[in-house]
Design an enzyme around this catalytic site. Structure first.
Site, PDB file in Angstrom:
ATOM      1  N   ARG A  13     -55.176  15.520 -26.474  1.00  0.00           N
ATOM      2  CA  ARG A  13     -55.204  16.601 -25.462  1.00  0.00           C
ATOM      3  C   ARG A  13     -54.445  16.245 -24.195  1.00  0.00           C
ATOM      4  O   ARG A  13     -54.673  16.816 -23.131  1.00  0.00           O
ATOM      5  CB  ARG A  13     -56.637  16.994 -25.096  1.00  0.00           C
ATOM      6  CG  ARG A  13     -57.375  17.616 -26.243  1.00  0.00           C
ATOM      7  CD  ARG A  13     -58.301  18.718 -25.764  1.00  0.00           C
ATOM      8  NE  ARG A  13     -58.789  19.458 -26.899  1.00  0.00           N
ATOM      9  CZ  ARG A  13     -59.878  19.124 -27.584  1.00  0.00           C
ATOM     10  NH1 ARG A  13     -60.590  18.085 -27.233  1.00  0.00           N
ATOM     11  NH2 ARG A  13     -60.257  19.843 -28.609  1.00  0.00           N
ATOM     12  N   LYS A  54     -40.645  20.157 -17.913  1.00  0.00           N
ATOM     13  CA  LYS A  54     -40.515  21.051 -19.076  1.00  0.00           C
ATOM     14  C   LYS A  54     -40.375  20.172 -20.308  1.00  0.00           C
ATOM     15  O   LYS A  54     -39.476  19.326 -20.368  1.00  0.00           O
ATOM     16  CB  LYS A  54     -39.269  21.932 -18.940  1.00  0.00           C
ATOM     17  CG  LYS A  54     -39.493  23.179 -18.124  1.00  0.00           C
ATOM     18  CD  LYS A  54     -38.300  24.106 -18.232  1.00  0.00           C
ATOM     19  CE  LYS A  54     -38.502  25.345 -17.398  1.00  0.00           C
ATOM     20  NZ  LYS A  54     -37.312  26.214 -17.404  1.00  0.00           N
ATOM     21  N   GLU A  89     -24.379  20.557 -15.728  1.00  0.00           N
ATOM     22  CA  GLU A  89     -25.668  20.832 -15.059  1.00  0.00           C
ATOM     23  C   GLU A  89     -25.587  20.416 -13.584  1.00  0.00           C
ATOM     24  O   GLU A  89     -26.221  21.030 -12.729  1.00  0.00           O
ATOM     25  CB  GLU A  89     -26.825  20.105 -15.768  1.00  0.00           C
ATOM     26  CG  GLU A  89     -27.029  20.488 -17.238  1.00  0.00           C
ATOM     27  CD  GLU A  89     -27.727  21.850 -17.453  1.00  0.00           C
ATOM     28  OE1 GLU A  89     -28.031  22.556 -16.475  1.00  0.00           O
ATOM     29  OE2 GLU A  89     -27.954  22.208 -18.636  1.00  0.00           O
ATOM     30  N   LYS A 126     -33.166  20.144  -7.536  1.00  0.00           N
ATOM     31  CA  LYS A 126     -34.116  20.591  -8.553  1.00  0.00           C
ATOM     32  C   LYS A 126     -35.556  20.474  -8.041  1.00  0.00           C
ATOM     33  O   LYS A 126     -36.362  21.393  -8.198  1.00  0.00           O
ATOM     34  CB  LYS A 126     -33.942  19.800  -9.851  1.00  0.00           C
ATOM     35  CG  LYS A 126     -34.906  20.267 -10.923  1.00  0.00           C
ATOM     36  CD  LYS A 126     -34.491  19.983 -12.320  1.00  0.00           C
ATOM     37  CE  LYS A 126     -35.447  20.662 -13.298  1.00  0.00           C
ATOM     38  NZ  LYS A 126     -35.130  20.412 -14.674  1.00  0.00           N
ATOM     39  N   GLU A 172     -42.383  28.258 -13.404  1.00  0.00           N
ATOM     40  CA  GLU A 172     -41.325  29.267 -13.504  1.00  0.00           C
ATOM     41  C   GLU A 172     -41.844  30.704 -13.469  1.00  0.00           C
ATOM     42  O   GLU A 172     -41.607  31.505 -14.371  1.00  0.00           O
ATOM     43  CB  GLU A 172     -40.469  29.036 -14.773  1.00  0.00           C
ATOM     44  CG  GLU A 172     -39.126  29.754 -14.682  1.00  0.00           C
ATOM     45  CD  GLU A 172     -38.154  29.344 -15.782  1.00  0.00           C
ATOM     46  OE1 GLU A 172     -37.911  28.148 -15.964  1.00  0.00           O
ATOM     47  OE2 GLU A 172     -37.648  30.259 -16.443  1.00  0.00           O
ATOM     48  N   ARG A 201     -37.753  29.205  -9.991  1.00  0.00           N
ATOM     49  CA  ARG A 201     -37.313  28.177 -10.947  1.00  0.00           C
ATOM     50  C   ARG A 201     -36.354  28.749 -11.987  1.00  0.00           C
ATOM     51  O   ARG A 201     -35.523  28.035 -12.544  1.00  0.00           O
ATOM     52  CB  ARG A 201     -38.525  27.515 -11.633  1.00  0.00           C
ATOM     53  CG  ARG A 201     -38.101  26.386 -12.548  1.00  0.00           C
ATOM     54  CD  ARG A 201     -39.217  25.497 -13.029  1.00  0.00           C
ATOM     55  NE  ARG A 201     -38.663  24.438 -13.849  1.00  0.00           N
ATOM     56  CZ  ARG A 201     -39.301  23.345 -14.198  1.00  0.00           C
ATOM     57  NH1 ARG A 201     -40.523  23.136 -13.795  1.00  0.00           N
ATOM     58  NH2 ARG A 201     -38.716  22.432 -14.949  1.00  0.00           N
ATOM     59  N   ASN A 208     -31.789  28.413 -14.618  1.00  0.00           N
ATOM     60  CA  ASN A 208     -31.330  28.906 -15.908  1.00  0.00           C
ATOM     61  C   ASN A 208     -29.950  29.546 -15.848  1.00  0.00           C
ATOM     62  O   ASN A 208     -29.507  30.166 -16.817  1.00  0.00           O
ATOM     63  CB  ASN A 208     -32.337  29.933 -16.400  1.00  0.00           C
ATOM     64  CG  ASN A 208     -33.004  29.486 -17.661  1.00  0.00           C
ATOM     65  OD1 ASN A 208     -32.672  29.987 -18.729  1.00  0.00           O
ATOM     66  ND2 ASN A 208     -33.894  28.523 -17.560  1.00  0.00           N
ATOM     67  N   HIS A 214     -27.719  29.893 -18.866  1.00  0.00           N
ATOM     68  CA  HIS A 214     -28.491  29.486 -20.047  1.00  0.00           C
ATOM     69  C   HIS A 214     -28.813  30.621 -21.009  1.00  0.00           C
ATOM     70  O   HIS A 214     -29.080  30.364 -22.183  1.00  0.00           O
ATOM     71  CB  HIS A 214     -29.782  28.774 -19.620  1.00  0.00           C
ATOM     72  CG  HIS A 214     -29.546  27.355 -19.165  1.00  0.00           C
ATOM     73  ND1 HIS A 214     -28.731  27.041 -18.095  1.00  0.00           N
ATOM     74  CD2 HIS A 214     -29.999  26.168 -19.650  1.00  0.00           C
ATOM     75  CE1 HIS A 214     -28.703  25.726 -17.932  1.00  0.00           C
ATOM     76  NE2 HIS A 214     -29.471  25.167 -18.865  1.00  0.00           N
ATOM     77  N   HIS A 274     -27.743  29.318 -24.363  1.00  0.00           N
ATOM     78  CA  HIS A 274     -28.686  29.017 -25.457  1.00  0.00           C
ATOM     79  C   HIS A 274     -28.309  29.797 -26.719  1.00  0.00           C
ATOM     80  O   HIS A 274     -28.419  29.278 -27.835  1.00  0.00           O
ATOM     81  CB  HIS A 274     -30.121  29.375 -25.051  1.00  0.00           C
ATOM     82  CG  HIS A 274     -30.770  28.322 -24.194  1.00  0.00           C
ATOM     83  ND1 HIS A 274     -31.885  28.568 -23.430  1.00  0.00           N
ATOM     84  CD2 HIS A 274     -30.461  27.024 -23.979  1.00  0.00           C
ATOM     85  CE1 HIS A 274     -32.234  27.461 -22.788  1.00  0.00           C
ATOM     86  NE2 HIS A 274     -31.381  26.511 -23.101  1.00  0.00           N
ATOM     87  N   HIS A 299     -25.213  21.114 -25.831  1.00  0.00           N
ATOM     88  CA  HIS A 299     -25.858  21.957 -24.815  1.00  0.00           C
ATOM     89  C   HIS A 299     -24.974  22.222 -23.582  1.00  0.00           C
ATOM     90  O   HIS A 299     -24.701  23.364 -23.227  1.00  0.00           O
ATOM     91  CB  HIS A 299     -27.190  21.329 -24.399  1.00  0.00           C
ATOM     92  CG  HIS A 299     -27.930  22.097 -23.355  1.00  0.00           C
ATOM     93  ND1 HIS A 299     -28.518  23.311 -23.600  1.00  0.00           N
ATOM     94  CD2 HIS A 299     -28.147  21.835 -22.032  1.00  0.00           C
ATOM     95  CE1 HIS A 299     -29.079  23.770 -22.491  1.00  0.00           C
ATOM     96  NE2 HIS A 299     -28.865  22.893 -21.528  1.00  0.00           N
TER      97      HIS A 299
HETATM   98  N1  GLY Z   1     -33.686  23.038 -16.987  1.00  0.00           N
HETATM   99  C1  GLY Z   1     -34.268  24.097 -16.283  1.00  0.00           C
HETATM  100  C2  GLY Z   1     -35.604  23.776 -15.701  1.00  0.00           C
HETATM  101  O1  GLY Z   1     -36.045  22.652 -15.747  1.00  0.00           O
HETATM  102  O2  GLY Z   1     -36.262  24.656 -15.182  1.00  0.00           O
END
Ligand code: GLY
Length: 376
Positions: free
Chosen positions: A132, A154, A196, A238, A248, A252, A256, A259, A263, A277
């Site tokens: 858990r 994330k 990035e 960041k 998010e 946040r 993206n 993305h 993606h 990526h």
């Molecule tokens: N890579 C995008 C984020 O961490 O929100």
């Protein structure tokens, strides 16, 4: 080179939580003091990229790291996995979970992720569900993971439908970024990570974008002080963004940028290395700027400036640079699975200018279809 500590702070309903990101050269050889605080006498599950521990080709930094932590932990248990995005799947996760349990871990055991973004994402996710939830530490070894995926909690794996659809928010205890690990990073991976870095300037800081524009030749020579500069700046931007939006629910999502397109493009490559990526995000960023321009939000001059920097870096910037067949309808189908969508409405990150991104909800599908028809 002196190492630097950046503090990532974020709030939950109860209090402010934070963890340190250590950035420096040769940190892997000198992280005893840093790590002791977190892992002293604990059982370690060291989830690493297989390339660091091959039979006939053992990575010196990785072995030095194992020897170092063996001195002050109760045991170090290795799980080697492949670094490509193909690995980020449910059966690999299952393998990691079962193998970790076979080490008879307890809730004080610690996962250490030693590798690029894929390793960090899947190891972090495993840590978030083992017993858990147990703690983990990120040691990112690629530029992309040092400036992005290792920071912000994330974690996750891909679904057959699209990228990163299964996962959790699970913040690490600490992130250790050793700039020297980049010396052996292949150029293609390095460039993908640089996308990035550029993204942060585009979202929030035009001066930072300008810095990369002016210094990209030095950066491409893996110049230590420029690398330290861009890594620290990226991590600071960041952490500033996620400070008030860990999960998010708002700002946040700006991270993206590029993305939604990226993606989708990446998934058409089937994660087999055809397109990695950062390369897909490079095209995605160009498309986001072109769309911003088309919709009257951003000037052509700024859009061209962004595309030119990415072109100078020999990164792909449009569908024409791809060898995969993509159609507008296939792209639209993929957008349905984007996590930013609300009430079946598409959300995109667009730009007013370099250094100012915004969230565009309720994107008009007709506009998008026309745009894609012209681009593909
Ligand atoms: N890579 C995008 C984020 O961490 O929100």
């Amino acid at each position: 080179m002196k190492s630097e500590i950046i503090k990532v702070t974020f709030s939950n309903k109860v209090d402010n939580l934070s963890y340190p990101i250590f950035v420096g050269a040769n940190l892997i050889y000198n992280c005893e003091k840093i790590l002791k605080k977190f892992i002293h006498n604990k059982k370690i599950i060291l989830i690493h990229d297989k390339v660091f521990y091959k039979k006939n080709e053992i990575n010196e930094s990785f072995v030095a790291f194992i020897n170092l932590i063996e001195k002050f932990t109760s045991s170090v248990n290795l799980i080697g996995i492949s670094g490509g995005d193909k690995t980020k799947n449910i059966s690999e996760l299952n393998h990691i979970i079962e193998k970790s349990l076979s080490f008879e871990i307890d809730r004080d055991s610690i996962v250490i992720a030693f590798g690029g973004g894929v390793i960090g994402d899947i190891a972090g996710f495993a840590a978030s569900i083992l017993l858990r939830g147990i703690n983990y530490i990120q040691i990112p070894t690629t530029l992309l993971s040092q400036v992005d995926s290792s920071v912000g909690g994330k974690t996750g794996i891909n679904s057959r439908k699209s990228k990163n659809l299964i996962g959790s928010f699970h913040q690490p205890l600490a992130v250790i970024i050793d700039i020297n690990l980049l010396n052996t990073l292949p150029k293609r991976e390095f460039l993908a990570g640089l996308v990035e870095v550029i993204k942060y300037g585009l979202i929030k800081d035009d001066k930072f974008f300008h810095y990369v524009e002016e210094n990209y030749k030095q950066i491409l020579k893996y110049d230590q002080s420029s690398l330290k500069e861009i890594i620290i700046k990226s991590c600071k931007i960041k952490s500033e963004i996620i400070k008030n939006d860990e999960k998010e629910n708002g700002q946040r999502a700006l991270l993206n940028l590029g993305h939604t397109f990226g993606h989708a493009i990446e998934s058409f490559g089937k994660y087999d290395g055809t397109i990695i990526h950062g390369e897909a995000i490079s095209i995605g960023i160009c498309l986001a700027f072109k769309l911003s321009n088309k919709m009257g939000f951003c000037s052509l001059i700024e859009t061209t400036r962004v595309i030119n920097l990415l072109k100078n870096l020999k990164l792909p910037t449009s569908f024409l640079d791809l060898s995969i067949s993509i159609t507008t309808s296939k792209m639209l189908e993929k957008f349905k699975y984007d996590k930013k969508n609300k009430n079946n409405q598409l959300t995109f990150i667009l730009n007013e200018r370099i250094g100012k991104s915004f969230i565009k909800n309720n994107m008009d599908v007709n506009v998008l279809t026309k745009f894609l028809d012209e681009e593909i």
